[in-house]
Design a protein around this motif. Sequence first.
Motif, PDB file in Angstrom:
ATOM      1  N   ASP A  46      18.626 -33.348  45.016  1.00 25.21           N
ATOM      2  CA  ASP A  46      18.871 -33.033  46.158  1.00 25.21           C
ATOM      3  C   ASP A  46      19.683 -34.119  46.992  1.00 25.21           C
ATOM      4  O   ASP A  46      19.817 -35.218  46.483  1.00 25.21           O
ATOM      5  CB  ASP A  46      17.283 -32.980  46.732  1.00 25.21           C
ATOM      6  CG  ASP A  46      16.713 -31.606  46.399  1.00 25.21           C
ATOM      7  OD1 ASP A  46      17.239 -30.829  45.940  1.00 25.21           O
ATOM      8  OD2 ASP A  46      15.379 -31.574  46.654  1.00 25.21           O
ATOM      9  N   GLN A  57      19.066 -31.646  51.589  1.00 24.06           N
ATOM     10  CA  GLN A  57      19.970 -30.454  51.121  1.00 24.06           C
ATOM     11  C   GLN A  57      19.618 -30.177  49.576  1.00 24.06           C
ATOM     12  O   GLN A  57      19.369 -31.144  49.123  1.00 24.06           O
ATOM     13  CB  GLN A  57      21.307 -30.418  51.642  1.00 24.06           C
ATOM     14  CG  GLN A  57      21.847 -30.424  52.893  1.00 24.06           C
ATOM     15  CD  GLN A  57      23.428 -30.573  53.155  1.00 24.06           C
ATOM     16  OE1 GLN A  57      24.028 -31.060  52.415  1.00 24.06           O
ATOM     17  NE2 GLN A  57      23.659 -29.925  54.140  1.00 24.06           N
ATOM     18  N   ARG A  58      20.076 -29.080  49.335  1.00 19.36           N
ATOM     19  CA  ARG A  58      19.561 -28.414  47.874  1.00 19.36           C
ATOM     20  C   ARG A  58      20.744 -27.593  47.438  1.00 19.36           C
ATOM     21  O   ARG A  58      21.188 -26.709  48.456  1.00 19.36           O
ATOM     22  CB  ARG A  58      18.265 -27.995  47.498  1.00 19.36           C
ATOM     23  CG  ARG A  58      18.152 -27.754  46.268  1.00 19.36           C
ATOM     24  CD  ARG A  58      16.619 -27.224  45.991  1.00 19.36           C
ATOM     25  NE  ARG A  58      15.971 -28.270  46.202  1.00 19.36           N
ATOM     26  CZ  ARG A  58      14.659 -28.449  46.379  1.00 19.36           C
ATOM     27  NH1 ARG A  58      14.026 -27.138  46.692  1.00 19.36           N
ATOM     28  NH2 ARG A  58      13.865 -29.363  46.502  1.00 19.36           N
ATOM     29  N   THR A  59      21.310 -27.705  46.122  1.00 18.32           N
ATOM     30  CA  THR A  59      22.492 -26.797  46.065  1.00 18.32           C
ATOM     31  C   THR A  59      21.892 -25.267  45.513  1.00 18.32           C
ATOM     32  O   THR A  59      20.847 -25.354  45.137  1.00 18.32           O
ATOM     33  CB  THR A  59      23.163 -27.184  44.739  1.00 18.32           C
ATOM     34  OG1 THR A  59      22.340 -27.492  43.608  1.00 18.32           O
ATOM     35  CG2 THR A  59      23.838 -28.510  44.971  1.00 18.32           C
ATOM     36  N   ILE A  60      22.574 -24.493  45.963  1.00 17.29           N
ATOM     37  CA  ILE A  60      22.211 -22.815  45.937  1.00 17.29           C
ATOM     38  C   ILE A  60      23.573 -22.364  45.080  1.00 17.29           C
ATOM     39  O   ILE A  60      24.554 -22.730  45.563  1.00 17.29           O
ATOM     40  CB  ILE A  60      21.795 -22.253  46.939  1.00 17.29           C
ATOM     41  CG1 ILE A  60      22.937 -22.055  48.125  1.00 17.29           C
ATOM     42  CG2 ILE A  60      20.450 -22.788  47.607  1.00 17.29           C
ATOM     43  CD1 ILE A  60      22.552 -21.231  49.355  1.00 17.29           C
ATOM     44  N   LYS A  61      23.196 -21.444  44.306  1.00 15.25           N
ATOM     45  CA  LYS A  61      24.452 -20.475  43.992  1.00 15.25           C
ATOM     46  C   LYS A  61      24.576 -19.333  44.897  1.00 15.25           C
ATOM     47  O   LYS A  61      23.520 -18.699  45.105  1.00 15.25           O
ATOM     48  CB  LYS A  61      24.161 -19.991  42.451  1.00 15.25           C
ATOM     49  CG  LYS A  61      24.427 -21.122  41.579  1.00 15.25           C
ATOM     50  CD  LYS A  61      24.686 -20.355  40.068  1.00 15.25           C
ATOM     51  CE  LYS A  61      25.442 -21.522  39.436  1.00 15.25           C
ATOM     52  NZ  LYS A  61      25.624 -20.886  37.923  1.00 15.25           N
ATOM     53  N   LEU A  62      25.966 -19.058  45.500  1.00 11.54           N
ATOM     54  CA  LEU A  62      26.176 -18.016  46.215  1.00 11.54           C
ATOM     55  C   LEU A  62      27.485 -17.293  45.487  1.00 11.54           C
ATOM     56  O   LEU A  62      28.436 -18.113  45.519  1.00 11.54           O
ATOM     57  CB  LEU A  62      26.304 -18.418  47.483  1.00 11.54           C
ATOM     58  CG  LEU A  62      26.676 -17.586  48.499  1.00 11.54           C
ATOM     59  CD1 LEU A  62      25.366 -16.288  48.697  1.00 11.54           C
ATOM     60  CD2 LEU A  62      26.609 -18.362  50.112  1.00 11.54           C
ATOM     61  N   GLN A 101      29.043 -19.398  42.969  1.00  8.79           N
ATOM     62  CA  GLN A 101      29.535 -20.796  43.378  1.00  8.79           C
ATOM     63  C   GLN A 101      28.581 -21.758  43.886  1.00  8.79           C
ATOM     64  O   GLN A 101      27.576 -21.016  44.606  1.00  8.79           O
ATOM     65  CB  GLN A 101      30.635 -20.955  44.178  1.00  8.79           C
ATOM     66  CG  GLN A 101      31.847 -20.202  43.524  1.00  8.79           C
ATOM     67  CD  GLN A 101      33.162 -20.407  44.619  1.00  8.79           C
ATOM     68  OE1 GLN A 101      32.927 -20.768  45.879  1.00  8.79           O
ATOM     69  NE2 GLN A 101      34.363 -20.304  44.191  1.00  8.79           N
ATOM     70  N   GLU A 102      28.413 -23.214  43.883  1.00 15.02           N
ATOM     71  CA  GLU A 102      27.262 -23.820  44.142  1.00 15.02           C
ATOM     72  C   GLU A 102      27.693 -24.528  45.544  1.00 15.02           C
ATOM     73  O   GLU A 102      28.851 -24.842  45.766  1.00 15.02           O
ATOM     74  CB  GLU A 102      26.897 -24.993  43.225  1.00 15.02           C
ATOM     75  CG  GLU A 102      26.167 -24.547  41.923  1.00 15.02           C
ATOM     76  CD  GLU A 102      25.592 -25.650  41.265  1.00 15.02           C
ATOM     77  OE1 GLU A 102      25.824 -26.790  41.534  1.00 15.02           O
ATOM     78  OE2 GLU A 102      24.944 -25.324  40.439  1.00 15.02           O
ATOM     79  N   HIS A 103      26.700 -24.351  46.229  1.00 12.26           N
ATOM     80  CA  HIS A 103      26.895 -24.768  47.868  1.00 12.26           C
ATOM     81  C   HIS A 103      25.643 -25.653  48.260  1.00 12.26           C
ATOM     82  O   HIS A 103      24.646 -25.395  47.839  1.00 12.26           O
ATOM     83  CB  HIS A 103      27.206 -23.778  48.792  1.00 12.26           C
ATOM     84  CG  HIS A 103      28.257 -22.662  48.500  1.00 12.26           C
ATOM     85  ND1 HIS A 103      29.545 -22.755  48.984  1.00 12.26           N
ATOM     86  CD2 HIS A 103      28.200 -21.690  47.494  1.00 12.26           C
ATOM     87  CE1 HIS A 103      30.220 -21.926  48.639  1.00 12.26           C
ATOM     88  NE2 HIS A 103      29.558 -21.183  47.811  1.00 12.26           N
ATOM     89  N   TRP A 104      25.990 -26.467  49.342  1.00  8.32           N
ATOM     90  CA  TRP A 104      24.704 -27.509  49.756  1.00  8.32           C
ATOM     91  C   TRP A 104      24.092 -26.332  50.694  1.00  8.32           C
ATOM     92  O   TRP A 104      24.843 -25.923  51.747  1.00  8.32           O
ATOM     93  CB  TRP A 104      25.176 -28.789  50.183  1.00  8.32           C
ATOM     94  CG  TRP A 104      25.430 -29.661  49.055  1.00  8.32           C
ATOM     95  CD1 TRP A 104      26.734 -30.029  48.863  1.00  8.32           C
ATOM     96  CD2 TRP A 104      24.772 -30.247  48.342  1.00  8.32           C
ATOM     97  NE1 TRP A 104      26.643 -30.962  47.709  1.00  8.32           N
ATOM     98  CE2 TRP A 104      25.293 -31.187  47.488  1.00  8.32           C
ATOM     99  CE3 TRP A 104      23.206 -30.289  48.392  1.00  8.32           C
ATOM    100  CZ2 TRP A 104      24.915 -31.946  46.495  1.00  8.32           C
ATOM    101  CZ3 TRP A 104      22.614 -31.235  47.138  1.00  8.32           C
ATOM    102  CH2 TRP A 104      23.640 -31.919  46.386  1.00  8.32           C
TER     103      TRP A 104
END
Length: 116
Positions: free
Chosen positions: A83, A100-105, A108-111
């Motif tokens: 994180d 913040q945490r990375t998420i896949k959207l 692609q990974e985004h913060w």
Amino acid sequence: MELCSKILTDTDVKVRLSFPTAIMREHFRLKEGSQSLDFQVRDNTSKIWTFRLYTRKKDGHPKPVLTKGWLDFVRCKKLKLGDKVIFLVQDGDQLEIRVQRTIKLLGQEHWADLQT
């Protein structure tokens, strides 16, 4: 204005947060002979947190860390390895902290800001 950010390590989430020396020297004034300073930050829910910035006395390199209050913050926000924490200065001298945490959207990974 962003003061600093850091992607959390295992030590950061289990023991203490290593804090950038340059930021400590520029923005925090420890009293002569003191090794620690308590300061407050506001999170995204407007809760005020008190952290202790601690520096070691030996070998000329202070290696600042956040101790008191930090692990309570980690537990409350359910932070984990990888994180990101971001320290900001708002309204002149008010310190804020965001997580913040990375998420896949769309593959692609985004913060993304944590809303806890």
